[in-house]
Write an enzyme that holds these catalytic residues in place. Sequence first.
Site, PDB file in Angstrom:
ATOM      1  N   ALA A   1       0.806  -1.325   0.090  1.00  0.00           N
ATOM      2  CA  ALA A   1      -0.017   0.028  -0.196  1.00  0.00           C
ATOM      3  C   ALA A   1       1.108   1.218   0.111  1.00  0.00           C
ATOM      4  O   ALA A   1       1.988   1.325   0.443  1.00  0.00           O
ATOM      5  CB  ALA A   1      -0.832   0.235   1.201  1.00  0.00           C
ATOM      6  N   LYS A   2       0.209   2.232  -0.275  1.00  0.00           N
ATOM      7  CA  LYS A   2       1.134   3.538  -0.073  1.00  0.00           C
ATOM      8  C   LYS A   2      -0.236   4.595   0.186  1.00  0.00           C
ATOM      9  O   LYS A   2      -1.073   4.436  -0.191  1.00  0.00           O
ATOM     10  CB  LYS A   2       2.077   4.007  -1.252  1.00  0.00           C
ATOM     11  N   GLY A   3       0.192   5.745   0.724  1.00  0.00           N
ATOM     12  CA  GLY A   3      -0.530   6.915   0.891  1.00  0.00           C
ATOM     13  C   GLY A   3       0.153   8.168   0.844  1.00  0.00           C
ATOM     14  O   GLY A   3       1.411   8.176   0.794  1.00  0.00           O
TER      15      GLY A   3
END
Length: 422
Positions: free
Chosen positions: A107-109
Amino acid sequence: MENEKKINSLDVALKQVDKAVSRLNLDPGIIAKIKSTRRELTVNFPVKMNDGSIKIFTGHRIQHNTTRGPAKGGIRYHPDVDLDEVKALAMWMTWKCAVVNIPFGGAKGGVTCDPKSMTPRELENMTRRYVYEISMMIGPDRDIPAPDVNTNPQVMAWMADTVSMLEGSSVIEVVTGKPVALGGSLGRKEATGRGVASIAREILKRLNRQAADTRVAVQGYGNVGSVAARLLYEMGCPVVAISDVSGGWYNPRGLDIPTINAFMEAHPRSLLEEVAPASADRITNDELLTSDVELLVPAALEHQLHANNATQVRASIIVEGANGPTTREADAILTDRGVIIAPDILAHAGGVVVSYLEWVQDLQRFFWEEDAVNQRLEAIMVRSMQEVWDFSQSRRVPLRMGAYMLAVHRVATALQTRGIFP
Ligand code: NAD
């Protein structure tokens, strides 16, 4: 120009997968699933600024894949954050977790903002509201954020507190990279540099190279580079060149790394130009990359090794501490010349490995001494290096391709084993 760069990140990530899957015998449906993101959330949210105004910020959280476990990946605060870049970074996290075989997806944000122009109160307000907005996606069993560019243990503490307030109970295990006072792991700060040094040592072993005969150059003297330089020095390698944004130092007989690191620790935020190591000459960053060494550790920025300097690189081993320091063109040139490259997704995975160990400690509410954390990190890095090495040799591909193929193979196998719901 800026848009071109951003489109390229996702394009590059997808091309890497294409190259890996072209050598693996996978169902086209599985390939399509592996290439697509699982969940994408974009939020526009208000933050009360210090001057009383209300500003709208845009943030994202992307889960690329959750087949092998909860999603894992950092959150960055930067003016250039955009959806395509976050998608590419989320995909890289899937491969990084798979290549070191820890039970996470990717994931990444990120939030598009300029944190350097914001006060601590504004940063805290923005962090808390962003986490509230993405709270339906994150959780210790679903998606566990961590620090990335411009986010740090304090930001993680605000995130853990916000989720805990929403839940009505303490949920510190929802993020990693926290301060040690709040369930962070000992050893986390040094973990990436430590992993880089372990991978370098494992490669030297396989090439029957003695540390004393292996001169080292390290580009970037921050969290990753300074720790890797110290550990390589302690292994007996002469570290002859180091650099940061202010330029570098070169001493063909080896630099006194402990003295340099002691100066840097005593003067936080100082630059290498302020250190005056004995008998060392000033060099530029370009000179460092092409200096007369056996081992090069790029640990600063992306795209430092490119088509214009790859032919002049004299190192026969490169261990990538930074994210994407080698362009595709440079990778092809260096590989053709027989240079062994330990790819970033393996070489700098130490950080996410200790994030995993932090999550495990938080979940069991039992914390280990730093030595125990380091030993577990070491065991995972050594095993991962062996697996990538063996896989690459058996498929007759360079380590980068081997690492990607192994990672994709692991995700595909997990997906096929779970089956397609319903
Ligand atoms: P950092 O900010 O602590 O250090 C970066 C260093 O690079 C600084 O010494 C800076 O002066 C230097 N630098 C900046 N521009 C430069 C230039 N043009 N030439 C030479 N040096 C330059 O960052 P870090 O945490 O050490 O991260 C370094 C790299 O490693 C980044 O690519 C990061 O994405 C990657 N990485 C870090 C971690 C981690 O846990 N810290 C994990 C995985 C990957």
